[in-house]
Design an enzyme around this catalytic site. Structure first.
Site, PDB file in Angstrom:
ATOM      1  CD  GLU A 270      -2.724  -1.328   2.459  1.00 18.19           C
ATOM      2  OE1 GLU A 270      -2.714  -0.418   3.296  1.00 18.19           O
ATOM      3  OE2 GLU A 270      -3.384  -2.377   2.612  1.00 18.19           O
TER       4      GLU A 270
ATOM      5  CD  GLU B   7      -4.592  -7.847   1.886  1.00 17.88           C
ATOM      6  OE1 GLU B   7      -5.467  -7.109   2.387  1.00 17.88           O
ATOM      7  OE2 GLU B   7      -3.376  -7.601   1.984  1.00 17.88           O
TER       8      GLU B   7
HETATM    9  O1  G3I Z   1      -2.164  -5.986  18.515  1.00 15.24           O
HETATM   10  C1  G3I Z   1      -3.274  -5.439  19.225  1.00 15.24           C
HETATM   11  C2  G3I Z   1      -3.403  -6.155  20.531  1.00 15.24           C
HETATM   12  O2  G3I Z   1      -2.265  -5.887  21.305  1.00 15.24           O
HETATM   13  C3  G3I Z   1      -4.674  -5.687  21.247  1.00 15.24           C
HETATM   14  O3  G3I Z   1      -4.870  -6.444  22.367  1.00 15.24           O
HETATM   15  C4  G3I Z   1      -5.886  -5.848  20.308  1.00 15.24           C
HETATM   16  C5  G3I Z   1      -7.144  -5.310  20.931  1.00 15.24           C
HETATM   17  O4  G3I Z   1      -8.096  -5.005  19.938  1.00 15.24           O
HETATM   18  O5  G3I Z   1      -5.644  -5.157  19.138  1.00 15.24           O
HETATM   19  C6  G3I Z   1      -4.526  -5.648  18.437  1.00 15.24           C
HETATM   20  O6  G3I Z   1      -4.382  -4.985  17.225  1.00 15.24           O
HETATM   21  C7  G3I Z   1      -5.270  -5.337  16.217  1.00 15.24           C
HETATM   22  C8  G3I Z   1      -4.456  -5.907  15.051  1.00 15.24           C
HETATM   23  O7  G3I Z   1      -5.290  -6.143  13.950  1.00 15.24           O
HETATM   24  C9  G3I Z   1      -3.725  -7.172  15.421  1.00 15.24           C
HETATM   25  O8  G3I Z   1      -4.615  -8.156  15.792  1.00 15.24           O
HETATM   26  C10 G3I Z   1      -6.034  -4.118  15.777  1.00 15.24           C
HETATM   27  O9  G3I Z   1      -6.901  -3.706  16.790  1.00 15.24           O
HETATM   28  C11 G3I Z   1      -6.814  -4.377  14.527  1.00 15.24           C
HETATM   29  O10 G3I Z   1      -7.367  -3.183  14.027  1.00 15.24           O
HETATM   30  C12 G3I Z   1      -5.883  -4.955  13.465  1.00 15.24           C
HETATM   31  O11 G3I Z   1      -6.616  -5.085  12.290  1.00 15.24           O
HETATM   32  C13 G3I Z   1      -5.940  -5.652  11.187  1.00 15.24           C
HETATM   33  C14 G3I Z   1      -5.675  -4.595  10.124  1.00 15.24           C
HETATM   34  O12 G3I Z   1      -5.082  -5.207   8.993  1.00 15.24           O
HETATM   35  C15 G3I Z   1      -4.767  -3.506  10.634  1.00 15.24           C
HETATM   36  O13 G3I Z   1      -4.409  -2.649   9.628  1.00 15.24           O
HETATM   37  C16 G3I Z   1      -6.840  -6.734  10.613  1.00 15.24           C
HETATM   38  O14 G3I Z   1      -6.967  -7.784  11.567  1.00 15.24           O
HETATM   39  C17 G3I Z   1      -6.260  -7.276   9.310  1.00 15.24           C
HETATM   40  O15 G3I Z   1      -7.196  -8.099   8.671  1.00 15.24           O
HETATM   41  C18 G3I Z   1      -5.939  -6.117   8.375  1.00 15.24           C
HETATM   42  O16 G3I Z   1      -5.341  -6.628   7.220  1.00 15.24           O
HETATM   43  C19 G3I Z   1      -5.032  -5.673   6.207  1.00 15.24           C
HETATM   44  C20 G3I Z   1      -3.874  -6.208   5.417  1.00 15.24           C
HETATM   45  O17 G3I Z   1      -2.797  -6.497   6.260  1.00 15.24           O
HETATM   46  C21 G3I Z   1      -3.442  -5.217   4.335  1.00 15.24           C
HETATM   47  N1  G3I Z   1      -4.562  -4.841   3.496  1.00 15.24           N
HETATM   48  C22 G3I Z   1      -5.738  -4.397   4.184  1.00 15.24           C
HETATM   49  C23 G3I Z   1      -6.190  -5.421   5.222  1.00 15.24           C
HETATM   50  C24 G3I Z   1      -7.460  -4.981   5.874  1.00 15.24           C
HETATM   51  O18 G3I Z   1      -7.298  -3.809   6.599  1.00 15.24           O
END
Ligand code: G3I
Length: 406
Positions: free
Chosen positions: A211, A320
């Protein structure tokens, strides 16, 4: 005439969908509908009445990975919560032959903050990494014949801000360009070397840069600038450096990808940004994330864009895939299944007729309720029970699901 009939069917479907009064259909078996693709035998089959025993769908005993075994891998993104769930992983290994860590292989998960900070200044250009969070998944993949997509080495998001400061403390000043280039090199070297040494040949594609193109808020060339600490420290060349290092430390068993969303709207900009990297021989393909909605036209947004990238010299992967619906009901689920069907159909045909060199299609999650778009029910399974949605049948190109675009 056929088109007209199809159009009428669609209109009634949409009307039913809006009115929320569509005919109820069994959730696991797609309804037999006369379609442009229906075989004469199927068309001639009398419509089952509600009193008849449910028709067994021959696809039920087949799997996604077998359906496409001669065409491309079918992958799924998995969080560790699924990887550690034995019964769900049974379905994963039955259906898929590729996996991507949903978050666990991203810099924020691999960088060992405490050790890196503690080790400063020795760690100035050599951050310390931890790989415990990906071992279970890597071993599972290895033992069960799944390939792995490495996601992702260089991304403005999910890379902690402290990684960019002089002494790795969150509130310190950003470090110099030279130091950041060295950290980027060290990070890429460590991740690739770890995987190649401990799991040789397992990773078949790396999302080297994720991205980095954002025409709306980017610089004059469309390179993402705002909130992008890679850009702030290194400048737009961070993309080129990342690919250079990935090529340098690759043992040649994996392809190097640039991965992005919304590719249809920025395809020419992406190709322009990547041109010098292609010229250097440091990139193999473009990953089209494909976070879609049922309103998207698959032919225009996905197929034509993939074909364009292929014509510019890139391999393509769908990395994805998810297809959201506003409200999930019997009718919208059918439209979603049609879209899944079209995507797999276009990609399969394009691969088979030599138009696009594509070796995997990955869905971004196993089931709806743990998807990052859970409110839009975008995946092929619904809940942790892994009940198949019509989308699964769509992906299998069930001949009984008609698929056309408007
Ligand atoms: O790591 C923290 C953890 O410490 C905490 O306890 C928890 C509480 O909610 O949050 C954790 O972080 C989360 C992280 O995923 C890891 O699990 C975030 O809240 C959450 O927002 C995050 O979301 C991910 C997102 O990328 C972040 O940008 C999604 O699961 C994941 O599906 C998404 O994947 C991305 C691809 O990598 C790139 N393209 C877009 C796609 C969708 O956004």
């Amino acid at each position: 005439m056929k088109r007209f009939t199809a159009f009428l069917l669609l209109v009634s479907l949409l009307v039913f969908s809006l009115a929320g009064c569509g005919e109820k259909k069994p959730s696991e078996a797609p309804t037999v509908t006369p379609s442009e693709e229906a075989t004469p035998e199927l068309t001639a089959t009398p419509t089952p009445t509600p009193t008849e025993a449910p028709v067994v769908n021959p696809l039920d005993s087949m799997t996604l990975k077998d359906r496409y075994k001669d065409v491309f891998k079918v992958g799924v993104a998995l969080p560790n919560s699924v990887i550690s769930n034995a019964s769900q992983m049974e379905v994963v290994k039955e259906q898929f032959n590729s996996m991507t860590f949903e978050n666990e292989m991203k810099p924020e998960a691999l960088l060992d903050r405490e050790a890196t900070q503690k080790g400063y200044p020795d760690t100035k250009t050599e951050p310390i990494l931890k790989f415990g969070g990906i071992e279970r998944g890597l071993r599972f993949a290895e033992e069960n014949g799944l390939g792995v997509r490495g996601h992702t080495l260089c991304w403005y998001s999910q890379t902690p801000a402290w990684f960019f400061t002089v002494d790795y403390q969150p509130n310190s000043a950003l470090c110099s360009k030279e130091v950041m280039i060295a950290r980027l090199e060290s990070y890429i070297k460590q991740v690739m070397t770890y995987c190649q040494t401990n799991h040789p040949g397992l990773i078949y594609a790396w999302d080297v840069v994720n991205e980095a193109v954002d025409p709306g808020t980017g610089d004059a060339n469309g390179i993402r600038k705002g909130k992008n600490l890679w850009y702030e420290t290194i400048g737009p060349e961070f993309i080129q450096y990342a690919f250079r290092f990935a090529r340098k430390y690759s043992d040649g068993t994996a392809d190097l990808y640039y991965n992005d969303y919304g590719c249809a709207n920025k395809r020419t900009i992406i190709v322009k940004v990547l041109a010098p990297i292609l010229a250097e021989g440091n990139i193999d393909g473009i990953g089209m994330q494909s976070h879609l909605s049922t309103g998207d036209n698959i032919q225009n947004t996905i197929y034509k864009t993939a074909k364009y990238f292929a014509s510019e010299g890139y391999k393509v992967q769908i990395t994805e895939l998810d297809i959201g619906v506003k409200t999930l009901n019997e009718d919208t689920e059918l439209i979603q299944a049609m879209k899944y069907k079209l995507l797999f159909q276009f990609m399969e045909q394009a691969k088979l007729n030599g138009e696009i060199d594509i070796d995997s299609v990955t869905v971004w999650g196993l089931y709806d309720t743990i998807s990052w778009r859970s409110k839009e029910h975008p995946l092929m399974y619904q809940t942790f029970k892994l009940n198949r949605k019509m989308a699964w049948y769509g992906a299998m190109q069930d001949p009984e699901i008609k698929a056309f675009e408007w």
